[in-house]
Design a protein around this motif. Sequence first.
Motif, PDB file in Angstrom:
ATOM      1  N   UNK A 105       0.819  -1.217   0.000  1.00  0.00           N
ATOM      2  CA  UNK A 105       0.000   0.000   0.000  1.00  0.00           C
ATOM      3  C   UNK A 105       0.852   1.267   0.000  1.00  0.00           C
ATOM      4  N   UNK A 106       2.094   1.153   0.464  1.00  0.00           N
ATOM      5  CA  UNK A 106       2.994   2.307   0.516  1.00  0.00           C
ATOM      6  C   UNK A 106       3.677   2.558  -0.825  1.00  0.00           C
ATOM      7  N   UNK A 107       3.452   1.673  -1.797  1.00  0.00           N
ATOM      8  CA  UNK A 107       4.147   1.755  -3.084  1.00  0.00           C
ATOM      9  C   UNK A 107       3.196   2.229  -4.176  1.00  0.00           C
ATOM     10  N   UNK A 108       3.655   3.162  -4.985  1.00  0.00           N
ATOM     11  CA  UNK A 108       2.844   3.681  -6.089  1.00  0.00           C
ATOM     12  C   UNK A 108       2.668   2.596  -7.145  1.00  0.00           C
ATOM     13  N   UNK A 109       1.442   2.451  -7.645  1.00  0.00           N
ATOM     14  CA  UNK A 109       1.172   1.494  -8.718  1.00  0.00           C
ATOM     15  C   UNK A 109       0.721   2.234  -9.965  1.00  0.00           C
ATOM     16  N   UNK A 110       1.264   1.818 -11.102  1.00  0.00           N
ATOM     17  CA  UNK A 110       0.887   2.420 -12.381  1.00  0.00           C
ATOM     18  C   UNK A 110       0.434   1.330 -13.337  1.00  0.00           C
ATOM     19  N   UNK A 111      -0.643   1.595 -14.057  1.00  0.00           N
ATOM     20  CA  UNK A 111      -1.076   0.642 -15.078  1.00  0.00           C
ATOM     21  C   UNK A 111      -0.043   0.601 -16.195  1.00  0.00           C
ATOM     22  N   UNK A 112       0.225  -0.600 -16.691  1.00  0.00           N
ATOM     23  CA  UNK A 112       1.182  -0.689 -17.790  1.00  0.00           C
ATOM     24  C   UNK A 112       0.589  -0.039 -19.039  1.00  0.00           C
ATOM     25  N   UNK A 113       1.457   0.422 -19.918  1.00  0.00           N
ATOM     26  CA  UNK A 113       1.027   1.217 -21.069  1.00  0.00           C
ATOM     27  C   UNK A 113       0.048   0.463 -21.955  1.00  0.00           C
ATOM     28  N   UNK A 114       0.341  -0.806 -22.222  1.00  0.00           N
ATOM     29  CA  UNK A 114      -0.517  -1.568 -23.130  1.00  0.00           C
ATOM     30  C   UNK A 114      -1.942  -1.640 -22.602  1.00  0.00           C
ATOM     31  N   UNK A 115      -2.084  -2.087 -21.345  1.00  0.00           N
ATOM     32  CA  UNK A 115      -3.431  -2.249 -20.809  1.00  0.00           C
ATOM     33  C   UNK A 115      -4.106  -0.900 -20.573  1.00  0.00           C
ATOM     34  N   UNK A 116      -3.314   0.100 -20.201  1.00  0.00           N
ATOM     35  CA  UNK A 116      -3.904   1.423 -19.997  1.00  0.00           C
ATOM     36  C   UNK A 116      -4.520   1.939 -21.292  1.00  0.00           C
ATOM     37  N   UNK A 117      -3.780   1.801 -22.391  1.00  0.00           N
ATOM     38  CA  UNK A 117      -4.294   2.246 -23.689  1.00  0.00           C
ATOM     39  C   UNK A 117      -5.430   1.345 -24.154  1.00  0.00           C
TER      40      UNK A 117
END
Length: 262
Positions: free
Chosen positions: A227-239
């Motif tokens: 929970x203390x770590x930032x999560x980012x959607x990967x580019x492929x799935x985000x797009x």
Amino acid sequence: MIAAAPQPSLDNSLERRLFTRRSDLTEAIRLTIANTALNAILNRRWGAITDISKAYGISRTFVYSLANELKQLGQFLFKDKTNDPQALTRERKRSIEMMLSIRLEGCSSIGHVSTVMKRQACDLSSIGSISQTLSRIGGILPMTIDAQQTLQYLVFASDEIFSKTTPVLVTVDPCSSAILRIELSETRHADDWKNHFECLMDNGMEAIYLVSDDGIGLRAGHGAALSHTVRQSDTYHAVAHTLGSWVERFEKTAYKAIKERV
């Protein structure tokens, strides 16, 4: 604390028996199989191994293993006595190194690995021997990289892949492509991913950033363990997800317009 289980040594694992002993296959029969198979291999009689496996109701891999054992015994008995007594061990090590290099760095099939090793006159060059050796090595590798008591700060790239219908949870370091942890799992729920991430941390790896798709279980596991770590959607799935929502919206608008015209 979830730590990786202790692993057996490579030497011990390579010596373990892979097959269940059948009482009807006596020592004399095994010697006959080994002799016939080795003769066929040395004389390049294609199809002979398959014929032997069918005749005795055994696998081709087992036939190759018997032939390989007989070959190694013959090399030991009839080798030049002036040779270094450790030569056979060194040759075996060289063959395994060659096998792993071609398989992993060359991304080659087992058949192609066999072809190259035979050209280089390496031991363990048959398809059966290569398959056995790779399976044994794979079986003794830990599921998690050991940071060797040094805390490593890494970016985690996590996702699920599938072996048929069974999920495989994977986390890699995107900078080096090193697999940090890989495991078969019955499910891919939040608890599975939570345990996955906790095992990484228990083995000395700390996430400074997490990249993943928007899978429900993965995101919930991230929230529970990282929970203390930032999560980012990967580019492929985000797009892909964004485009997917647009497609769905446009389709609804188009079908609505078509329906009104009709």
